[in-house]
Scaffold this motif. Sequence first.
Motif, PDB file in Angstrom:
ATOM      1  N   HIS A 211     -97.312 -24.106 -88.818  1.00 32.77           N
ATOM      2  CA  HIS A 211     -97.500 -22.865 -89.561  1.00 32.77           C
ATOM      3  C   HIS A 211     -98.989 -22.677 -89.758  1.00 32.77           C
ATOM      4  O   HIS A 211     -99.597 -23.187 -90.703  1.00 32.77           O
ATOM      5  CB  HIS A 211     -96.770 -22.938 -90.904  1.00 32.77           C
ATOM      6  N   ASP A 212     -99.605 -21.973 -88.813  1.00 33.44           N
ATOM      7  CA  ASP A 212    -101.045 -21.751 -88.902  1.00 33.44           C
ATOM      8  C   ASP A 212    -101.382 -20.437 -88.234  1.00 33.44           C
ATOM      9  O   ASP A 212    -100.489 -19.664 -87.882  1.00 33.44           O
ATOM     10  CB  ASP A 212    -101.826 -22.927 -88.305  1.00 33.44           C
ATOM     11  N   ASN A 213    -102.657 -20.180 -88.066  1.00 32.10           N
ATOM     12  CA  ASN A 213    -103.045 -18.858 -87.577  1.00 32.10           C
ATOM     13  C   ASN A 213    -103.516 -18.842 -86.122  1.00 32.10           C
ATOM     14  O   ASN A 213    -104.287 -17.978 -85.729  1.00 32.10           O
ATOM     15  CB  ASN A 213    -104.100 -18.245 -88.500  1.00 32.10           C
ATOM     16  N   ASN A 214    -103.046 -19.814 -85.332  1.00 30.77           N
ATOM     17  CA  ASN A 214    -103.407 -19.870 -83.915  1.00 30.77           C
ATOM     18  C   ASN A 214    -102.298 -19.305 -83.047  1.00 30.77           C
ATOM     19  O   ASN A 214    -101.208 -19.874 -83.000  1.00 30.77           O
ATOM     20  CB  ASN A 214    -103.645 -21.324 -83.496  1.00 30.77           C
ATOM     21  N   PRO A 215    -102.548 -18.207 -82.332  1.00 27.79           N
ATOM     22  CA  PRO A 215    -101.531 -17.757 -81.384  1.00 27.79           C
ATOM     23  C   PRO A 215    -101.480 -18.695 -80.167  1.00 27.79           C
ATOM     24  O   PRO A 215    -102.501 -19.245 -79.761  1.00 27.79           O
ATOM     25  CB  PRO A 215    -102.017 -16.360 -80.986  1.00 27.79           C
ATOM     26  N   HIS A 216    -100.275 -18.863 -79.644  1.00 23.37           N
ATOM     27  CA  HIS A 216    -100.061 -19.737 -78.483  1.00 23.37           C
ATOM     28  C   HIS A 216     -99.660 -18.878 -77.296  1.00 23.37           C
ATOM     29  O   HIS A 216     -98.644 -18.180 -77.354  1.00 23.37           O
ATOM     30  CB  HIS A 216     -98.945 -20.742 -78.767  1.00 23.37           C
ATOM     31  N   TYR A 222     -92.047 -10.968 -65.512  1.00 19.32           N
ATOM     32  CA  TYR A 222     -91.418  -9.652 -65.490  1.00 19.32           C
ATOM     33  C   TYR A 222     -90.234  -9.600 -64.530  1.00 19.32           C
ATOM     34  O   TYR A 222     -89.463  -8.644 -64.544  1.00 19.32           O
ATOM     35  CB  TYR A 222     -92.448  -8.579 -65.118  1.00 19.32           C
ATOM     36  N   GLY A 223     -90.133 -10.603 -63.677  1.00 20.87           N
ATOM     37  CA  GLY A 223     -89.056 -10.553 -62.693  1.00 20.87           C
ATOM     38  C   GLY A 223     -89.184  -9.294 -61.858  1.00 20.87           C
ATOM     39  O   GLY A 223     -90.273  -8.961 -61.391  1.00 20.87           O
ATOM     40  N   ASP A 224     -88.082  -8.577 -61.689  1.00 17.27           N
ATOM     41  CA  ASP A 224     -88.113  -7.384 -60.832  1.00 17.27           C
ATOM     42  C   ASP A 224     -88.228  -6.091 -61.644  1.00 17.27           C
ATOM     43  O   ASP A 224     -88.019  -5.000 -61.118  1.00 17.27           O
ATOM     44  CB  ASP A 224     -86.861  -7.342 -59.954  1.00 17.27           C
ATOM     45  N   THR A 225     -88.559  -6.217 -62.928  1.00 16.24           N
ATOM     46  CA  THR A 225     -88.671  -5.008 -63.749  1.00 16.24           C
ATOM     47  C   THR A 225     -89.809  -4.127 -63.269  1.00 16.24           C
ATOM     48  O   THR A 225     -90.951  -4.587 -63.210  1.00 16.24           O
ATOM     49  CB  THR A 225     -89.002  -5.368 -65.212  1.00 16.24           C
ATOM     50  N   PRO A 226     -89.550  -2.881 -62.973  1.00 20.15           N
ATOM     51  CA  PRO A 226     -90.671  -2.004 -62.628  1.00 20.15           C
ATOM     52  C   PRO A 226     -91.440  -1.580 -63.884  1.00 20.15           C
ATOM     53  O   PRO A 226     -92.647  -1.368 -63.842  1.00 20.15           O
ATOM     54  CB  PRO A 226     -89.997  -0.799 -61.974  1.00 20.15           C
ATOM     55  N   ALA A 227     -90.728  -1.496 -65.018  1.00 17.11           N
ATOM     56  CA  ALA A 227     -91.369  -1.028 -66.247  1.00 17.11           C
ATOM     57  C   ALA A 227     -91.993  -2.207 -66.985  1.00 17.11           C
ATOM     58  O   ALA A 227     -91.382  -2.780 -67.876  1.00 17.11           O
ATOM     59  CB  ALA A 227     -90.336  -0.333 -67.131  1.00 17.11           C
ATOM     60  N   LYS A 228     -93.198  -2.551 -66.578  1.00 16.81           N
ATOM     61  CA  LYS A 228     -93.856  -3.693 -67.221  1.00 16.81           C
ATOM     62  C   LYS A 228     -94.562  -3.235 -68.486  1.00 16.81           C
ATOM     63  O   LYS A 228     -95.435  -2.367 -68.431  1.00 16.81           O
ATOM     64  CB  LYS A 228     -94.865  -4.320 -66.268  1.00 16.81           C
ATOM     65  N   VAL A 229     -94.191  -3.858 -69.600  1.00 17.02           N
ATOM     66  CA  VAL A 229     -94.852  -3.513 -70.864  1.00 17.02           C
ATOM     67  C   VAL A 229     -95.593  -4.739 -71.368  1.00 17.02           C
ATOM     68  O   VAL A 229     -95.234  -5.871 -71.046  1.00 17.02           O
ATOM     69  CB  VAL A 229     -93.825  -3.034 -71.918  1.00 17.02           C
ATOM     70  N   PRO A 230     -96.654  -4.522 -72.149  1.00 19.43           N
ATOM     71  CA  PRO A 230     -97.467  -5.663 -72.580  1.00 19.43           C
ATOM     72  C   PRO A 230     -96.703  -6.598 -73.515  1.00 19.43           C
ATOM     73  O   PRO A 230     -95.873  -6.161 -74.305  1.00 19.43           O
ATOM     74  CB  PRO A 230     -98.651  -5.009 -73.299  1.00 19.43           C
ATOM     75  N   GLY A 231     -97.014  -7.906 -73.379  1.00 19.44           N
ATOM     76  CA  GLY A 231     -96.428  -8.922 -74.242  1.00 19.44           C
ATOM     77  C   GLY A 231     -97.524  -9.735 -74.904  1.00 19.44           C
ATOM     78  O   GLY A 231     -98.441 -10.204 -74.231  1.00 19.44           O
ATOM     79  N   ALA A 232     -97.429  -9.880 -76.214  1.00 18.13           N
ATOM     80  CA  ALA A 232     -98.442 -10.639 -76.949  1.00 18.13           C
ATOM     81  C   ALA A 232     -97.762 -11.660 -77.843  1.00 18.13           C
ATOM     82  O   ALA A 232     -96.658 -11.429 -78.341  1.00 18.13           O
ATOM     83  CB  ALA A 232     -99.296  -9.694 -77.794  1.00 18.13           C
ATOM     84  N   ALA A 233     -98.441 -12.787 -78.039  1.00 16.80           N
ATOM     85  CA  ALA A 233     -97.964 -13.787 -78.998  1.00 16.80           C
ATOM     86  C   ALA A 233     -98.649 -13.558 -80.328  1.00 16.80           C
ATOM     87  O   ALA A 233     -99.850 -13.268 -80.383  1.00 16.80           O
ATOM     88  CB  ALA A 233     -98.266 -15.192 -78.491  1.00 16.80           C
ATOM     89  N   LEU A 234     -97.878 -13.684 -81.399  1.00 10.99           N
ATOM     90  CA  LEU A 234     -98.446 -13.663 -82.751  1.00 10.99           C
ATOM     91  C   LEU A 234     -98.496 -15.100 -83.258  1.00 10.99           C
ATOM     92  O   LEU A 234     -97.580 -15.889 -82.989  1.00 10.99           O
ATOM     93  CB  LEU A 234     -97.545 -12.857 -83.704  1.00 10.99           C
ATOM     94  N   SER A 235     -99.530 -15.451 -83.990  1.00 11.89           N
ATOM     95  CA  SER A 235     -99.522 -16.756 -84.665  1.00 11.89           C
ATOM     96  C   SER A 235     -98.293 -16.803 -85.567  1.00 11.89           C
ATOM     97  O   SER A 235     -97.752 -15.758 -85.954  1.00 11.89           O
ATOM     98  CB  SER A 235    -100.794 -16.926 -85.496  1.00 11.89           C
TER      99      SER A 235
END
Lengths: 469, 469
Positions: A211-216, A222-235
Motif C-alpha cells: 500500500h504505497d504510491n508507486n504505480p506498477h 490488445y489481442g485482435d481488438t481494433p479499438a485500442k484504448v489507453p491503459g494506465a496503472a494507478l498506485s
Amino acid sequence: MRRIYSLLLAGLLAGSAAPARAQAPTPPAKADSLNIRRIYDEALLRGQSYDNLRYLCQRIGGRLAGSPQAALAVEWGKLTMEKANCFDKVYLQECQVPHWVRGAKERGQIIGNKGKSIAVAVCALGGSVATPGNKPLRAGVVEVKSLAEFKALPDAAVKGKFIFFNRPFDDRLVEPGQAYGGAGDQRRSGPAEAGRRGAVGALVRSLTAAHDNNPHTGATNYGDTPAKVPGAALSTMAADQLSQLLAADPKLEFELEMSCLLLPDEKSYNVVGEVRGAKYPEQVITVGGHLDSWDLAQGAHDDGTGVVQSIEALRLLKAAGLRPERTVRAVLFMNEENGTRGGTKYAELAQQNHETHLAAIESDGGGFTPRGFNVETTPAVFQKVAAWRPLLAPYLAGQLTAGHAGTDIEPLAATVKPVALFGYDCDSQRYFDLHHSALDTFEQVNKRELELGGASMASLIYLLSKYGL
Amino acid sequence: MRRIYSLLLAGLLAGSAAPARAQAPTPPAKADSLNIRRIYDEALLRGQSYDNLRYLCQRIGGRLAGSPQAALAVEWGKLTMEKANCFDKVYLQECQVPHWVRGAKERGQIIGNKGKSIAVAVCALGGSVATPGNKPLRAGVVEVKSLAEFKALPDAAVKGKFIFFNRPFDDRLVEPGQAYGGAGDQRRSGPAEAGRRGAVGALVRSLTAAHDNNPHTGATNYGDTPAKVPGAALSTMAADQLSQLLAADPKLEFELEMSCLLLPDEKSYNVVGEVRGAKYPEQVITVGGHLDSWDLAQGAHDDGTGVVQSIEALRLLKAAGLRPERTVRAVLFMNEENGTRGGTKYAELAQQNHETHLAAIESDGGGFTPRGFNVETTPAVFQKVAAWRPLLAPYLAGQLTAGHAGTDIEPLAATVKPVALFGYDCDSQRYFDLHHSALDTFEQVNKRELELGGASMASLIYLLSKYGL
C-alpha cells in the motif's frame, strides 16, 4: 517476470511435491558434497555477481527491449561473459523485438465537484496506446472488481467511460505470486476488453500487495481488438482514493494524459555463453534470466539478479575446478517482459540446429534467499532429482516443488523438449512490492541472498551435468 | 538478540532434526487445519502488528533498559495489550535494570604521519566505560584476529595500546547467526581482556557481514576485571581502513573519545498479558519478545517485531474464536540486551508461585519470512511436535530444528523447566546487516513477513494449548 502461476496445472504434469527430505534412492557421493561446498565457498568469498548487478542496474538502468539501454545491456552482457573467463564461446542470437516507449507525458487526475482536481500517481501500461492526440482525455469512471463484473454491465454503462479495474491482491494467499496470478488479468486484458465495448480507457489497480504510491507497469495485450484504448496503472493508494471518492460522487471524472508509442520493431539479441561438455557435448543444459527490464527503475530483482546469477553459475563451476560433462549455456534472454521474442528465438534455433536439450533453468522470481526449485517434469524424473535434495538442503535450496519454471525457457518445451525445466525458487514475500515499479533498484538486493541463489543454480547444473536425467 | 548460537549443544539434547515432512504419528485433525487457516486470515487481512510496530519504532524509538524511552515502551506495551482486548489481565512485573547511557561524545580518528587525522565511524559498546576523564585517548594500535592471538602477544606489545580485534564474519557459513557466534567473543570479552593486560582500550570490528559505514553496538562484559578500559565498535569499512593503514604504518595512532556512563540501576518492568486456560488453567504457555532495544536506531527487527508478534498471537486466537485450553501469557521482557534481568525475574516469579510451565516461545531473530521453529526438548517430545508439521508447512513455518530457542525464556529452564522451548525461526540473511546499528528501523520490516510470523506463533500456541506435550 510476468509469468502466470499455474501450480495446479504443473502439479498434474509432474506429480505432487515429494517429502522435502525424502531418502535418496542412491546416497549422494561424498565428492559431490565437497564439490558443492567448493561452489559455495567461491560464491560467498569471491562472488562477482553483486558487483556485476551494481553495474547493470546503476550504470545501465532500466532497459526495455528496443531501447538504447537494452542495446547497452547486450554489449555489457557479452563483455561481462568474456571477462568471466569461463566460457568456450560467447555469441549473440539476433531477434526482432517490439519497441514501445513511454513518452514524456504521463499524468492522471481525479476531477471532482466544481472542477477540483487531485493529481494521482499513474503510469502507462507497457504496450498501451497514448491518449488520443497525446492530449488529456477526460471521462467518467466505472469501477469494477473483475473482468466478469465488467462484462455483466450493460453497454450504456461503459460506453465513453474509463473502466476502473480495482480488484486487489488476495492477501490470504501465502504466496504473493498466486495473488499476482489472480489479479493479473485486469492488467493484461482490461484495456482490450474496455476498448472492445466502447469505453475510452482502462485504469488498473497496480498488481502489488503493498500500500504505497508507486504505480506498477507491465504488459497489456490488445489481442485482435481494433479499438485500442489507453491503459494506465494507478498506485494502490491512488486506486483506494479513487474508489473512495467514487463512492461519494459517482459522477466524478478522471483525466488521463499519456504520450506512449509503439515504434517499429528493433533488432536485438540474446547473449549466449557456452561451455562445451567434456563427456557429452551434444547434450545441452541452459541456464538463464532476462536481460530486458521495465523502464521505471533498474530491473534489479526483475531480472538483473537472474542475469548475473546465470553468468556467475558458470564462473563458479570453473573457479571450483568443475568442468561440466555436458554442454552448459548461460543465456541472457531479450524481451521477456513484452514479447518473449528472445526465448522464442532461442527455442527455434535449438530446433533448427537439431540440438538435444537435457534441462533448462531460469531465474526470474527475484534474487532473494533461496528455497529450491520449481520443477516441470515427469514423476519419475522428479523422483530422480529429489535424490539430490540432501546435497542442496544444507544451503537452503533443498525444496523442490512441482510448478511453473519460467517464461523464457517455456518455448523450449514446444521445440526440443528438455527432460526437465527448473525455475529458481526463492523467498517471495517482497517481490511484488518492487516488481515493475520505481522501487526495483540495486539497493533492494542483498549480497548474500544473491550469491546463495547463484551458487544453488551452479550446484544444480553440476549435478545435472554429471548425472543427467 | 544477543544469543550465542549453540546448535551443536542443543542438537545433543534434542536429537537431530527429523525429516521436514515426516508422516505425523496421528494425522492432524481437519478442524485444526481450518482453525489455523482462520488464524492466518485474521493476520493477513486484519493484522494489527504492523501498525503497532510503527508506533513503537517511530514514536518511541530506541529504548535501552533504564532509559525514558524504555519507560514509555512499558506504558505503550500495557496500553497496547489492553486495547488488543484479548487478555483476561494485563500487569507489570517489576525488575531492577542496569542503566547505561551513551553520552554526547563518541568519536574516533586514525592519526597518521605528521598528525594527519582521518575520522572513522565508531560507537561505544554497550556497558563500556568512557575514555578517561571523557577526554580524547590516543595510543598506538595492535591488530589481532582473535582473543587467542591477543593472548599469545607479549605484555610489552600490548601495554598502553589499543587492541584492535578485527576478525570478520566467516562468510562461508550459510547461517549468518553462526558467523555472529564465531566472531562475537571479540565484542563480549575483547575490552575486558585488553584491560586485564594493560592495554588502554579495545577497538572491535562490527559484528556484521555487511560492508558499510554503520558501527554495530552490543553488550561488552568486563566480568571481574578491575581495569576497565573503553571498548568501541568500528564500522566494517572503518575496520578495513584501519587495517590497511596499519599495514602501511604500524606506528599510527588511534584517538578515541567517549563519554558513556553506567548509572545506578533503575526500576523497570516486564509487561505481561494473560489469557486463562479454559480447561487446564494451571498449565502455562509463554510467548514473548524483548521490549528493550539498543539506542542507535528503533529496535525494529531487534526486537520490536517479537514484541508485536507476541501480542498479536493472542489477539489472533481470540479473533479466530479459539479460546486456549491452557493459560497463555504474552510477555514483553525488559533488558534482554544488557542483562536479561526481565527474563530472569519472570523465571524466578514462576518458581516462587509454583507455576507449571508447559512451553515457552520466543521471537528474537527478526521479523522476516518464517521458516519454522528452533526447538529445545527431548527427542520424544520433538517427535510429537514434528507431527504438527503438515499443519504449519503450508504457511512456510513447517521447519523444526533442534537449536537455541531464546535468551529471555532460557532462565525458565533453570527454574520451572518447561517441557519444550521454541524460538521463532525466520529467514536470517539480512538480520545482522541491521542488528544493533542505525539501520534497524521500521522501514526494514515487511508487513506480510511480520504477519506470517505472528500467525505461525499463534498456530503453535493453538496446538500446544489444545494437545499439550
